[in-house]
Enzyme design. Structure first.
Site, PDB file in Angstrom:
ATOM      1  CG  ASP A 181     -10.199  -0.836   4.294  1.00 17.62           C
ATOM      2  OD1 ASP A 181      -9.769  -1.324   3.240  1.00 17.62           O
ATOM      3  OD2 ASP A 181      -9.587  -0.861   5.379  1.00 17.62           O
ATOM      4  CE  LYS A 238      -3.819  -2.528   1.887  1.00 19.50           C
ATOM      5  NZ  LYS A 238      -4.404  -3.210   3.025  1.00 19.50           N
ATOM      6  CD  GLN A 286      -3.499  -4.765   6.106  1.00 22.25           C
ATOM      7  OE1 GLN A 286      -3.641  -3.707   5.501  1.00 22.25           O
ATOM      8  NE2 GLN A 286      -3.726  -5.924   5.532  1.00 22.25           N
TER       9      GLN A 286
HETATM   10  N1  GUN Z   1      -6.504  -7.203   5.325  1.00 22.26           N
HETATM   11  C1  GUN Z   1      -6.543  -7.897   4.152  1.00 22.26           C
HETATM   12  N2  GUN Z   1      -7.148  -7.166   3.200  1.00 22.26           N
HETATM   13  C2  GUN Z   1      -7.489  -5.988   3.773  1.00 22.26           C
HETATM   14  C3  GUN Z   1      -8.139  -4.811   3.286  1.00 22.26           C
HETATM   15  O1  GUN Z   1      -8.544  -4.713   2.125  1.00 22.26           O
HETATM   16  N3  GUN Z   1      -8.305  -3.806   4.178  1.00 22.26           N
HETATM   17  C4  GUN Z   1      -7.898  -3.910   5.477  1.00 22.26           C
HETATM   18  N4  GUN Z   1      -8.119  -2.874   6.292  1.00 22.26           N
HETATM   19  N5  GUN Z   1      -7.294  -4.986   5.957  1.00 22.26           N
HETATM   20  C5  GUN Z   1      -7.092  -6.023   5.102  1.00 22.26           C
END
Ligand code: GUN
Length: 307
Positions: A119, A52, A96
């Site tokens: 998200d 990211k 996350q």
């Molecule tokens: N963990 C795995 N995929 C994601 C995601 O798309 N967003 C978040 N916040 N955590 C994750």
């Protein structure tokens, strides 16, 4: 042999468009910032967070990483979220997941400002997706929609089957397909005769989490097959829910794993962060879906009778 959908190429195009917009905003004095919070030392989460950060760098966003100790308390994490909610340099906040067991995902997500919830996990944003009046896209389902679009397939009237009913993928996926006039079926672990239901699908989206369970008998000749799975096969090799080798000659279009849906999720996160920045700077109203047939309806029809 099916056409293989190149998620890396589609995601590169989406990110390039975002980069250009971000560059133009910068000329107007608007810088875009994404805060990513990670708690603990989960190795997979660390890789995702690093990816990211790299994506932010590629599109010209500022990224702010907060790596917190495994033993961080709920109070400490909420205090950080409160600080980020108020920070004008931060347009988007992503915590996350999964969080360590002692932290409740729901409590944490509910405390992120919906306007910064890139998200689209906050109940306000989930509700907006349900009613088709949303700004933030659910990242993985939105990435799937881009991949379907890249095949030139018109979803209107098509039989769409989604396997999986999670809040993050299956349910919002079904909504996005429905908003595009698909006839949508959601399947799950209790569905009777799954191969039969799936084999009627013009568009099949697999989000099960079991390696290679979708074989050719689940697939209609010429179908668009999208694999959201990120599994490990018997040799520990990354694979999807779809048995690619077994299905590739029957499908019309198929995504590989890796290189299909995976790269799209981060691209859509960047898209949401751009949207957040534009909204927070008064450059965008919420986007809304027109009624499916484009007709003007009275409020009663809109609320209760929408077929
Ligand atoms: N963990 C795995 N995929 C994601 C995601 O798309 N967003 C978040 N916040 N955590 C994750």
């Amino acid at each position: 042999m099916a056409n293989i959908i190149d998620g890396k190429a589609v995601s590169a195009q989406v990110k390039e468009n975002i980069r250009i917009e971000a560059e133009n905003l910068k000329k107007q004095g608007i810088e875009i910032g994404l805060a990513v919070v990670i708690v603990g030392n989960d190795p997979a989460s660390q890789v995702y967070v690093r990816n990211k950060e790299k994506a932010c760098e590629a599109v010209g966003f500022n990224s702010y990483k907060y790596a917190l100790d495994e033993n961080t308390t709920e109070q400490e994490l909420l205090a950080l979220i409160d600080k980020l909610n108020r920070d004008e340099k931060v347009n988007g906040i992503l915590v996350q997941l999964p969080l360590p067991k002692h932290l409740d995902d729901k409590v944490i997500i509910n405390n992120i400002l919906p306007e910064k919830d890139v998200d689209a996990f906050h109940p306000v944003n989930v509700g907006k997706i349900m009613i088709g009046d949303y700004s933030f896209l659910p990242c993985t389902p939105a990435g799937v929609m881009e991949l379907i679009k890249s095949t030139g397939t018109d979803i209107t009237g098509k039989k769409c089957v989604v396997i999986g009913r999670s809040n993050i993928v299956g349910k919002p996926m079904a909504m996005l397909l429905l908003h595009k006039n698909g006839t949508v079926t959601i399947c799950h672990s209790k569905t009777n005769d799954l191969p039969k239901v799936c084999s009627q699908a013009d568009i099949l989206v697999a989000a099960v989490g079991k390696p290679k369970i979708i074989t050719a008998d689940y697939i209609k000749e010429g179908a668009v097959v999208i694999d959201v799975g990120m599994d490990r096969d018997e040799n520990g090799k990354l694979c999807g829910d779809v048995d690619f080798e077994n299905c590739k000659d029957k499908a019309g279009y198929i995504t590989p794993v890796p290189g299909g849906v995976g790269p799209m999720t981060i691209a859509m996160l960047m898209q949401n962060t751009l949207t957040a920045a534009k909204q927070q700077n008064g450059l965008l109203e919420g986007q809304s879906e027109k009624s499916a047939d484009g007709k003007d309806r009275n409020m009663w029809n809109k609320l209760f009778l929408h077929t």
